[in-house]
Scaffold this motif. Structure first.
Motif, PDB file in Angstrom:
ATOM      1  N   MET A   1       0.822  -1.212   0.000  1.00 30.27           N
ATOM      2  CA  MET A   1       0.000   0.000   0.000  1.00 30.27           C
ATOM      3  C   MET A   1       0.859   1.266   0.000  1.00 30.27           C
ATOM      4  SD  MET A   1      -3.079  -1.230   0.078  1.00 30.27           S
ATOM      5  CE  MET A   1      -4.221  -0.012   0.726  1.00 30.27           C
ATOM      6  N   ALA A   2       2.159   1.118  -0.169  1.00 30.15           N
ATOM      7  CA  ALA A   2       3.076   2.257  -0.021  1.00 30.15           C
ATOM      8  C   ALA A   2       3.781   2.596  -1.322  1.00 30.15           C
ATOM      9  CB  ALA A   2       4.112   1.945   1.056  1.00 30.15           C
ATOM     10  N   GLU A   3       4.335   3.797  -1.353  1.00 31.25           N
ATOM     11  CA  GLU A   3       5.205   4.227  -2.429  1.00 31.25           C
ATOM     12  C   GLU A   3       6.159   5.273  -1.861  1.00 31.25           C
ATOM     13  OE1 GLU A   3       2.645   5.926  -5.359  1.00 31.25           O
ATOM     14  OE2 GLU A   3       2.289   7.769  -4.227  1.00 31.25           O
ATOM     15  N   LYS A   4       7.208   5.574  -2.586  1.00 29.60           N
ATOM     16  CA  LYS A   4       8.166   6.575  -2.127  1.00 29.60           C
ATOM     17  C   LYS A   4       7.631   7.977  -2.414  1.00 29.60           C
ATOM     18  CE  LYS A   4      12.390   3.825  -2.386  1.00 29.60           C
ATOM     19  NZ  LYS A   4      13.739   3.707  -2.973  1.00 29.60           N
ATOM     20  N   ASP A   5       7.753   8.854  -1.414  1.00 32.02           N
ATOM     21  CA  ASP A   5       7.344  10.239  -1.622  1.00 32.02           C
ATOM     22  C   ASP A   5       8.496  11.041  -2.229  1.00 32.02           C
ATOM     23  OD1 ASP A   5       9.120  10.757   0.454  1.00 32.02           O
ATOM     24  OD2 ASP A   5       7.550  11.044   1.967  1.00 32.02           O
ATOM     25  N   GLU A   6       8.332  12.376  -2.285  1.00 28.73           N
ATOM     26  CA  GLU A   6       9.333  13.224  -2.937  1.00 28.73           C
ATOM     27  C   GLU A   6      10.702  13.131  -2.273  1.00 28.73           C
ATOM     28  OE1 GLU A   6       6.379  14.048  -1.955  1.00 28.73           O
ATOM     29  OE2 GLU A   6       5.279  14.660  -3.744  1.00 28.73           O
ATOM     30  N   SER A   7      10.711  12.827  -0.978  1.00 28.32           N
ATOM     31  CA  SER A   7      11.985  12.731  -0.260  1.00 28.32           C
ATOM     32  C   SER A   7      12.602  11.345  -0.325  1.00 28.32           C
ATOM     33  CB  SER A   7      11.771  13.122   1.209  1.00 28.32           C
ATOM     34  OG  SER A   7      10.952  12.162   1.868  1.00 28.32           O
ATOM     35  N   GLY A   8      11.894  10.425  -0.990  1.00 27.30           N
ATOM     36  CA  GLY A   8      12.385   9.057  -1.076  1.00 27.30           C
ATOM     37  C   GLY A   8      11.945   8.184   0.070  1.00 27.30           C
ATOM     38  N   LYS A   9      11.084   8.704   0.925  1.00 27.17           N
ATOM     39  CA  LYS A   9      10.601   7.951   2.085  1.00 27.17           C
ATOM     40  C   LYS A   9       9.342   7.181   1.712  1.00 27.17           C
ATOM     41  CE  LYS A   9       8.864   8.611   6.795  1.00 27.17           C
ATOM     42  NZ  LYS A   9       8.527   9.610   7.848  1.00 27.17           N
ATOM     43  N   LEU A  10       9.256   5.936   2.170  1.00 34.12           N
ATOM     44  CA  LEU A  10       8.065   5.136   1.923  1.00 34.12           C
ATOM     45  C   LEU A  10       6.921   5.610   2.795  1.00 34.12           C
ATOM     46  CD1 LEU A  10       9.206   1.402   1.660  1.00 34.12           C
ATOM     47  CD2 LEU A  10       8.039   2.740  -0.095  1.00 34.12           C
ATOM     48  N   TYR A  11       5.762   5.816   2.145  1.00 37.47           N
ATOM     49  CA  TYR A  11       4.553   6.125   2.905  1.00 37.47           C
ATOM     50  C   TYR A  11       3.350   5.708   2.087  1.00 37.47           C
ATOM     51  CZ  TYR A  11       2.693   8.109   7.135  1.00 37.47           C
ATOM     52  OH  TYR A  11       2.128   8.237   8.368  1.00 37.47           O
ATOM     53  N   TRP A  12       2.140   5.960   2.601  1.00 30.93           N
ATOM     54  CA  TRP A  12       0.936   5.544   1.886  1.00 30.93           C
ATOM     55  C   TRP A  12       0.989   6.046   0.438  1.00 30.93           C
ATOM     56  CZ3 TRP A  12      -1.606   2.043   4.393  1.00 30.93           C
ATOM     57  CH2 TRP A  12      -1.764   2.093   5.786  1.00 30.93           C
ATOM     58  N   ALA A  13       0.625   5.168  -0.494  1.00 30.38           N
ATOM     59  CA  ALA A  13       0.562   5.570  -1.897  1.00 30.38           C
ATOM     60  C   ALA A  13      -0.546   6.611  -2.085  1.00 30.38           C
ATOM     61  CB  ALA A  13       0.297   4.355  -2.777  1.00 30.38           C
ATOM     62  N   LYS A  14      -0.291   7.594  -2.915  1.00 29.54           N
ATOM     63  CA  LYS A  14      -1.255   8.673  -3.131  1.00 29.54           C
ATOM     64  C   LYS A  14      -2.596   8.127  -3.633  1.00 29.54           C
ATOM     65  CE  LYS A  14       2.158  12.284  -4.111  1.00 29.54           C
ATOM     66  NZ  LYS A  14       2.699  13.218  -5.142  1.00 29.54           N
ATOM     67  N   ALA A  15      -2.534   7.119  -4.475  1.00 27.38           N
ATOM     68  CA  ALA A  15      -3.782   6.545  -5.013  1.00 27.38           C
ATOM     69  C   ALA A  15      -4.620   5.920  -3.914  1.00 27.38           C
ATOM     70  CB  ALA A  15      -3.456   5.503  -6.081  1.00 27.38           C
ATOM     71  N   GLN A  16      -3.971   5.397  -2.879  1.00 23.52           N
ATOM     72  CA  GLN A  16      -4.706   4.804  -1.767  1.00 23.52           C
ATOM     73  C   GLN A  16      -5.289   5.888  -0.864  1.00 23.52           C
ATOM     74  OE1 GLN A  16      -5.245   1.588  -1.999  1.00 23.52           O
ATOM     75  NE2 GLN A  16      -3.868   1.563  -3.757  1.00 23.52           N
ATOM     76  N   VAL A  17      -4.503   6.901  -0.577  1.00 26.42           N
ATOM     77  CA  VAL A  17      -4.976   7.998   0.276  1.00 26.42           C
ATOM     78  C   VAL A  17      -6.184   8.680  -0.357  1.00 26.42           C
ATOM     79  CG1 VAL A  17      -4.360  10.237   1.278  1.00 26.42           C
ATOM     80  CG2 VAL A  17      -2.712   8.351   1.308  1.00 26.42           C
ATOM     81  N   ALA A  18      -6.196   8.763  -1.683  1.00 28.49           N
ATOM     82  CA  ALA A  18      -7.299   9.427  -2.386  1.00 28.49           C
ATOM     83  C   ALA A  18      -8.630   8.719  -2.181  1.00 28.49           C
ATOM     84  CB  ALA A  18      -6.979   9.519  -3.875  1.00 28.49           C
ATOM     85  N   LEU A  19      -8.595   7.458  -1.774  1.00 26.20           N
ATOM     86  CA  LEU A  19      -9.822   6.694  -1.561  1.00 26.20           C
ATOM     87  C   LEU A  19     -10.470   6.977  -0.209  1.00 26.20           C
ATOM     88  CD1 LEU A  19      -8.549   3.193  -2.793  1.00 26.20           C
ATOM     89  CD2 LEU A  19      -9.999   4.795  -4.072  1.00 26.20           C
TER      90      LEU A  19
END
Length: 413
Positions: free
Chosen positions: A82-100
């Motif tokens: 459920m994660a992806e790397k953000d702009e800083s390279g840190k793994l966090y919730w994927a934007k597509a998942q948060v949008a739900l």
């Protein structure tokens, strides 16, 4: 020389995450594993999970698809999927998942305990994340995170996590659906486990095999990679179909999510809900409906305040905003009736409409409620229990300006 280079490459790629005693995973860049040919049912899921860095293979070029997965490993796989790397390279919730996720739920995802990185021991941050979201309970697996995970326990985790992103599924609906899907639900630990199993089938994430779920069997690595492929991508799922012929149900609003099936205790309760919901437009104020509750308010401002109080869980706000609220969960009608000046008066029309549907002579019940309203306004505590037409009715208050009323959905005959 080539053999020495290969040994050095394997040594560099060995993972620090133990899969079981004496075995380690390694990153694999080959097109397939020796034990997962292109004809294997899980081939695509395995390769997808490897490509995304969710799992790895073993030094001998195998994936070991039939090996069991531990509690810790499964938690890691779920969260990484459920994660992806953000702009800083840190793994966090994927934007597509948060949008739900609707606004009233979103804060839960940003609990400070939630992390997608390893700690010490390696799985501790995934455990903390799971506890913060209720995916596992406090102390549920403490000291046992390296134990193999059963399918029924995996179902509990999956349903809880998926609920944040795609909304809840009611126990009563799961109770109807489960026996239509699986012949072996009696082998599950308890009713709650049976409900969770049914819910992951309704979500299309775990659908069993030939009518069997095998609740006490261990999740295999092949099964796990399929699950974490479906978890973030609903388009890949095949939700189990339910026959609701003769079942008293309605489609109800789940705020921020798609409408869901709600199963009532009996046909009478469904009729009362449907009738009241259809007549809400005639209320002298504003209304809403959510999770098989019907709300009535003086105006939009009161409605908005009630929503924030209930859905954002503002426990510091002790004000009463709704004139009236009907609940239809379980074997009782539950009614919250405001007793501040004007509240009960505005609520009288829908309340009387409801009472007229379940009582042949609603007048004695109306009088009892009117008496309780006066007592509440005079700051007296209320605790009344009566029986009318073989239905128990309980009316209580704690000094705040509302009454809690419970009326049996079944006549005791």
């Amino acid at each position: 020389m080539k053999k020495g280079l290969l040994i050095l490459l394997v040594a560099v790629l060995i993972s620090v995450i133990p899969m079981r005693a004496g075995a380690v995973e390694v990153a694999v860049t080959s097109a397939a594993f020796k034990d997962v040919p292109t004809t294997h049912w899980a081939y695509a899921y395995v390769m997808e999970a490897v490509e995304k860095g969710i799992v790895k293979g073993f030094p001998n070029g195998t994936f070991k698809p039939n090996d069991p997965v531990t509690v810790a490993q499964f938690l890691q796989m779920m969260f990484l999927s459920m994660a992806e790397k953000d702009e800083s390279g840190k793994l966090y919730w994927a934007k597509a998942q948060v949008a739900l996720v609707p606004d009233w739920v979103i804060d839960s995802l940003y609990d400070p305990s939630i992390s997608f990185t390893q700690g010490s021991p390696w799985y501790i941050n995934y455990v903390k994340s799971a506890k913060a979201l209720g995916v596992i309970r406090e102390q549920q697996y403490d000291g046992r995170f390296n134990e193999n995970l059963t399918r029924e326990r995996a179902a509990w985790m999956i349903n809880t996590l998926d609920g944040y992103f795609r909304g809840p599924i009611g126990d009563d609906y799961a109770k109807v659906a489960g026996p239509q899907f699986f012949k072996d639900l009696s082998r599950a630990l308890d009713d709650y486990s049976r409900y969770e199993i049914s819910k992951v089938a309704l979500r299309g994430i775990m659908t069993g095999n030939n009518g069997f779920f095998n609740p006490t069997a261990f999740i295999t690595r092949a099964e796990a990679v399929k699950i974490v492929s479906l978890l973030p991508d609903a388009s890949k799922r095949s939700p189990a179909k339910v026959n609701l012929t003769g079942v008293p149900y309605s489609m109800v609003k789940n705020p921020g999510y798609d409408d869901g099936v709600f199963v009532f205790a009996n046909a009478e309760m469904k009729k009362v809900y449907d009738t009241l919901r259809s007549s809400q437009s005639s209320f002298a104020g504003v209304t809403d409906s959510a999770f098989a509750h019907l709300g009535y308010y003086q105006n939009d401002e009161m409605k908005e305040k009630a929503f924030k109080q209930n859905f954002y869980l503002d426990f510091n706000d002790q004000n009463i905003y709704d004139d009236l609220n009907f609940g239809f969960t379980g074997n009782n009608y539950t009614i919250s009736l405001g007793t501040n000046s004007g509240f009960a008066e505005r609520a009288s029309k829908p309340l009387n409409e409801m009472l007229a549907m379940i009582y042949k002579d609603p007048d004695p019940v109306k009088k009892l409620i009117d008496t309780a309203v006066v007592s509440s306004r005079d700051a007296y505590q209320v605790n009344l229990k009566k029986t009318f037409e073989h239905r128990d009715i309980l009316i209580t208050s704690t000094g705040r300006k509302f009454l809690l009323i419970s009326i049996g959905a079944y006549s005791d005959m």
